[in-house]
Scaffold this motif. Structure first.
Motif, PDB file in Angstrom:
ATOM      1  N   GLY A   1       0.826  -1.200   0.000  1.00 30.98           N
ATOM      2  CA  GLY A   1       0.000   0.000   0.000  1.00 30.98           C
ATOM      3  C   GLY A   1       0.860   1.250   0.000  1.00 30.98           C
ATOM      4  O   GLY A   1       0.540   2.242  -0.659  1.00 30.98           O
ATOM      5  N   LEU A   2       1.985   1.196   0.725  1.00 24.60           N
ATOM      6  CA  LEU A   2       2.865   2.375   0.805  1.00 24.60           C
ATOM      7  C   LEU A   2       3.586   2.619  -0.517  1.00 24.60           C
ATOM      8  O   LEU A   2       3.639   3.750  -1.002  1.00 24.60           O
ATOM      9  CB  LEU A   2       3.892   2.206   1.933  1.00 24.60           C
ATOM     10  N   ILE A   3       4.144   1.548  -1.115  1.00 21.46           N
ATOM     11  CA  ILE A   3       4.897   1.793  -2.355  1.00 21.46           C
ATOM     12  C   ILE A   3       3.968   2.123  -3.511  1.00 21.46           C
ATOM     13  O   ILE A   3       4.382   2.724  -4.487  1.00 21.46           O
ATOM     14  CB  ILE A   3       5.796   0.582  -2.755  1.00 21.46           C
ATOM     15  N   GLY A   4       2.695   1.740  -3.402  1.00 21.04           N
ATOM     16  CA  GLY A   4       1.792   1.984  -4.526  1.00 21.04           C
ATOM     17  C   GLY A   4       1.103   3.335  -4.463  1.00 21.04           C
ATOM     18  O   GLY A   4       0.209   3.601  -5.257  1.00 21.04           O
ATOM     19  N   GLU A   5       1.509   4.190  -3.513  1.00 23.14           N
ATOM     20  CA  GLU A   5       0.750   5.424  -3.296  1.00 23.14           C
ATOM     21  C   GLU A   5       0.643   6.310  -4.526  1.00 23.14           C
ATOM     22  O   GLU A   5      -0.434   6.826  -4.833  1.00 23.14           O
ATOM     23  CB  GLU A   5       1.390   6.200  -2.153  1.00 23.14           C
ATOM     24  N   ASP A   6       1.752   6.456  -5.247  1.00 24.45           N
ATOM     25  CA  ASP A   6       1.727   7.317  -6.432  1.00 24.45           C
ATOM     26  C   ASP A   6       0.679   6.835  -7.414  1.00 24.45           C
ATOM     27  O   ASP A   6      -0.064   7.606  -8.001  1.00 24.45           O
ATOM     28  CB  ASP A   6       3.092   7.274  -7.144  1.00 24.45           C
ATOM     29  N   TRP A   7       0.679   5.527  -7.587  1.00 18.99           N
ATOM     30  CA  TRP A   7      -0.257   4.947  -8.539  1.00 18.99           C
ATOM     31  C   TRP A   7      -1.689   5.048  -8.018  1.00 18.99           C
ATOM     32  O   TRP A   7      -2.616   5.367  -8.758  1.00 18.99           O
ATOM     33  CB  TRP A   7       0.117   3.484  -8.795  1.00 18.99           C
ATOM     34  N   LEU A   8      -1.872   4.799  -6.711  1.00 18.77           N
ATOM     35  CA  LEU A   8      -3.220   4.798  -6.137  1.00 18.77           C
ATOM     36  C   LEU A   8      -3.860   6.175  -6.212  1.00 18.77           C
ATOM     37  O   LEU A   8      -5.069   6.295  -6.363  1.00 18.77           O
ATOM     38  CB  LEU A   8      -3.161   4.339  -4.676  1.00 18.77           C
ATOM     39  N   LYS A   9      -3.014   7.221  -6.104  1.00 19.46           N
ATOM     40  CA  LYS A   9      -3.580   8.572  -6.159  1.00 19.46           C
ATOM     41  C   LYS A   9      -4.195   8.841  -7.522  1.00 19.46           C
ATOM     42  O   LYS A   9      -5.099   9.638  -7.656  1.00 19.46           O
ATOM     43  CB  LYS A   9      -2.486   9.601  -5.867  1.00 19.46           C
ATOM     44  N   LYS A  10      -3.656   8.167  -8.539  1.00 18.44           N
ATOM     45  CA  LYS A  10      -4.145   8.441  -9.889  1.00 18.44           C
ATOM     46  C   LYS A  10      -5.299   7.544 -10.302  1.00 18.44           C
ATOM     47  O   LYS A  10      -6.040   7.848 -11.212  1.00 18.44           O
ATOM     48  CB  LYS A  10      -2.998   8.255 -10.896  1.00 18.44           C
ATOM     49  N   THR A  11      -5.426   6.389  -9.617  1.00 14.64           N
ATOM     50  CA  THR A  11      -6.409   5.425 -10.104  1.00 14.64           C
ATOM     51  C   THR A  11      -7.829   5.845  -9.723  1.00 14.64           C
ATOM     52  O   THR A  11      -8.037   6.583  -8.762  1.00 14.64           O
ATOM     53  CB  THR A  11      -6.122   4.019  -9.550  1.00 14.64           C
ATOM     54  N   ARG A  12      -8.790   5.378 -10.525  1.00  9.80           N
ATOM     55  CA  ARG A  12     -10.172   5.568 -10.098  1.00  9.80           C
ATOM     56  C   ARG A  12     -10.478   4.469  -9.091  1.00  9.80           C
ATOM     57  O   ARG A  12      -9.779   3.487  -8.994  1.00  9.80           O
ATOM     58  CB  ARG A  12     -11.114   5.393 -11.302  1.00  9.80           C
ATOM     59  N   HIS A  13     -11.541   4.585  -8.333  1.00  9.46           N
ATOM     60  CA  HIS A  13     -12.030   3.532  -7.438  1.00  9.46           C
ATOM     61  C   HIS A  13     -10.971   3.067  -6.449  1.00  9.46           C
ATOM     62  O   HIS A  13     -10.652   1.888  -6.369  1.00  9.46           O
ATOM     63  CB  HIS A  13     -12.486   2.312  -8.237  1.00  9.46           C
ATOM     64  N   VAL A  14     -10.436   3.973  -5.688  1.00 11.90           N
ATOM     65  CA  VAL A  14      -9.379   3.566  -4.760  1.00 11.90           C
ATOM     66  C   VAL A  14      -9.942   2.715  -3.612  1.00 11.90           C
ATOM     67  O   VAL A  14      -9.319   1.750  -3.167  1.00 11.90           O
ATOM     68  CB  VAL A  14      -8.587   4.802  -4.269  1.00 11.90           C
ATOM     69  N   VAL A  15     -11.154   3.026  -3.150  1.00 11.41           N
ATOM     70  CA  VAL A  15     -11.742   2.250  -2.042  1.00 11.41           C
ATOM     71  C   VAL A  15     -11.985   0.816  -2.477  1.00 11.41           C
ATOM     72  O   VAL A  15     -11.723  -0.134  -1.733  1.00 11.41           O
ATOM     73  CB  VAL A  15     -13.088   2.859  -1.606  1.00 11.41           C
ATOM     74  N   GLU A  16     -12.507   0.680  -3.695  1.00 12.31           N
ATOM     75  CA  GLU A  16     -12.795  -0.661  -4.184  1.00 12.31           C
ATOM     76  C   GLU A  16     -11.511  -1.468  -4.288  1.00 12.31           C
ATOM     77  O   GLU A  16     -11.498  -2.661  -3.994  1.00 12.31           O
ATOM     78  CB  GLU A  16     -13.482  -0.595  -5.551  1.00 12.31           C
TER      79      GLU A  16
END
Lengths: 469, 171
Positions: free
Chosen positions: A86-101
């Motif tokens: 979860g920590l290393i993926g932060e950059d990517w997660l900020k850009k993705t749609r549907h982060v909660v899902e």
């Protein structure tokens, strides 16, 4: 109260799922970074609580659920690994749609793995395996704009459906031969009846499919390449780690009586896996494909350790998983960061990285040294223990093949390091700013790579976990 | 040969015929219909074994639910009326040889296996099944039952996320 500790990871994960769902329903407009903070916070609490809570051994739900010390250790390890991803993926997660899902899917997958490790019944084992693989396919599809991401999800779901089919057939044969599906009774009733052996081999095939052992590895490279980098990291670290744990447990404790059957299988498969994984890894240009074949090879080494069929084999496999988790998370952390900032994933584009981004280049180099098994990194000790466990059976051919493969592996790991440190490149990747969470994850895992090797207490701790088995 | 054995072979022939037709037809819609018939054959086998509840579940869930879902999703795609491309003959031959070989291999072992007598009669009545599903004692299935609900939840979330159209960007 015993149940509270027995199912500690499982109930905490399901509680976390409910919390995220309620938060989502209550406030849909939350920003991505706020969700990321919530998830990381909850996951951190879960990991700390998981490590601190006492481990209770025992069974629940009439033998459906079975908790043991080594399993509890593996569950905590997987949860911690997920926190780092979860920590290393932060950059990517900020850009993705549907982060909660995405988080809900990752938690349910993790829950499936926890139940799988503790399964005491074939039904539980099968259902939790599905819970650990179906949401994973949805996660592979999270690069919505890219065609290859959808393709990866499709390949993963089809190949896992096929392997589940084989496994179910095996389970039904086992039921036909013994009339029971509970692990405890299967252990008592295991025999050399042909039907039982066929059932076992089919079950074995289903599991090695998920482990991507050659010749069941064909889905791996495409799925790894197509999925977003954090999902690839999850697939190669957490999913593989859980499967190795379950695989070793089932072989040792449920089908221990069929020792010579699975020894032969492991002997052939591990040689094929190491050799073919290595040969393909040499040719790869895309770093994710490269790590896919590298992980296939690593699984080959793990099979050598497991084939030792001793307490040391089990310990060596688990110890190697710890080391592999740290090394791969660092490697994927660097790849995820660079891919989400610049979109580059090939080895050529990493040329000259050491001059522009020394921290990322050094992290990657240490991770690759650990994967290659160069001292003083922990990867060296992990491999030594695996080989030592493998020698226990006196089969030196297997050990020689494994050792030769480690030398070949050194060549292609060094190829990446050469590209980063020695090759010059005018359009090298620009200096990138790495966020705090990425740096925390990289530092902790780098410390893990070094310390796990030197702190002998970690190996002894894992060895002691197995005494109760 | 008594009537029970004859009806078993009749049901099996029905099931296998439609199963083969489902995988050999080139129209995807027809494949779904043949699948429906072979699932009816399986329900008939459950009736033959006196498992009425299982047969009813088979009809409600598979025939009433899953096949209808498959047909819906076929209609949603554009290619529903067209013939699927013919596979290469060499591939067909290889697939045939492999499946026949595999079948012969497994059938040989199944025919020569020592089966154990089932320990006591299985109570397949509806109340017994219901009680087992909710029991946490030995032989109860409460935990797998709950696990399935988590699996369904996760699958639904996954499906919705994949199928959802891209939301309009907020200005």
């Amino acid at each position: 109260m015993q149940l509270f500790y027995l199912l500690k990871n499982e109930w905490m994960l399901s509680f976390m799922m409910v919390v995220l769902l309620i938060l989502k329903v209550a406030d849909n407009g939350r920003s991505h970074s706020s969700w990321i903070r919530i998830f990381n916070g909850l996951m951190l609490v879960l990991c700390v609580a998981g490590w601190l809570m006492p481990t209770v051994e025992g069974e629940a739900f009439g033998g459906m659920f079975f908790s043991y010390k080594a399993g509890a250790f593996a569950k905590n390890l997987l949860c911690t690994g997920t926190l780092f991803i979860g920590l290393i993926g932060e950059d990517w997660l900020k850009k993705t749609r549907h982060v909660v899902e995405f988080y809900l899917l990752i938690i349910s997958t993790l829950m499936g793995m926890c139940f799988m490790i503790s399964a005491g019944h074939m039904l539980m084992f099968y259902l939790s395996l599905e819970l650990a693989s179906i949401p994973l396919a949805a996660m592979c599809n999270f690069g919505f704009e890219e065609r290859r991401s959808g393709e990866a999800a499709m390949k993963l779901i089809l190949s896992s459906a096929f392997s589940s089919g084989l496994m179910l057939m095996g389970i039904s044969f086992l039921y036909g031969a013994t009339g029971t599906l509970s692990f405890a009774q299967l252990t008592l009733m295991s025999s050399y009846e042909p039907l039982f052996i066929i059932g076992f081999v089919l079950l074995f095939t289903g599991i090695v499919f998920k482990l991507s052992v050659v010749p069941f590895h064909l889905w791996t490279a495409d799925v790894y390449e197509g999925s977003p980098a954090p999902v690839t990291a999850f697939l190669s670290v957490i999913s593989k780690g859980a499967m190795v744990m379950v695989f070793a447990y089932i072989l040792y404790h449920v089908f221990g009586a069929l020792n010579d059957v699975w020894y032969t299988l492991l002997y052939v498969l591990s040689i094929a896996t190491m050799v073919i994984g290595n040969l393909f890894a040499i040719r790869q240009q895309n770093l994710k494909r490269f790590l896919a074949f590298s992980s296939i090879t690593q699984i080959g080494y793990i099979l050598v350790g497991i084939s030792g069929s001793s307490a040391e084999g089990f310990t060596a496999a688990m110890y190697f998983i710890v080391v592999y988790l740290f090394s791969n998370i660092v490697a994927f952390g660097v790849i995820t960061h660079i891919a989400s900032k610049t979109g580059n994933e090939t080895i050529d584009s990493y040329k000259g990285l050491a001059k522009t981004n020394p921290f990322l280049a050094w992290s990657m180099a240490i991770a690759l040294f650990s994967l290659a098994g160069v001292p003083p990194t922990a990867g060296f000790f992990g491999k030594i223990f695996l080989l030592k466990a493998g020698v226990g059976t006196g089969n030196f051919v297997l050990i020689i093949v494994a050792a030769l493969n480690m030398i070949v592996a050194l060549y292609y790991y060094l190829r990446v390091i050469r590209a980063m440190f020695m090759d010059s490149n005018e359009n090298a990747i620009q200096p990138l700013e790495s966020g705090l969470s990425l740096r925390i994850a990289l530092f902790v895992c780098l410390a893990g790579i070094i310390l796990t090797g030197f702190a002998g207490s970690i190996y002894e701790y894992i060895l002691n976990l197995n005494v109760g088995l | 040969m008594d009537s029970s054995v004859i009806s078993f072979y009749a049901i099996s022939a029905f099931l296998l015929t439609f199963g083969v037709m489902a995988v050999t037809t080139r129209k995807i819609f027809r494949a779904a219909i043949w699948l429906l018939f072979s699932l009816i054959g399986i329900a008939a086998l459950y009736f033959w074994m006196d498992f009425q509840f299982l047969a009813a579940v088979q009809i409600i869930v598979y025939i009433g639910g899953i096949v209808v879902l498959i047909i819906f999703s076929i209609f949603l795609t554009q290619m529903s009326g067209k013939d699927m491309p013919q596979a290469l003959t060499s591939r067909k031959l290889i697939a045939l040889a492999l499946s026949l070989g595999g079948f012969a291999f497994i059938a040989h072992f199944l025919a020569h296996a020592n089966y154990h007598e089932s320990s006591g009669l299985v109570d397949a009545s509806m109340p017994a099944i219901g009680r087992k599903l909710l029991s946490v004692e030995t032989g109860g299935y409460a935990l797998p039952f709950e696990l399935i609900s988590v699996l369904l939840l996760a699958s639904m979330i996954g499906c919705i996320v994949i199928a959802l159209k891209k939301a309009q960007e907020k200005p």
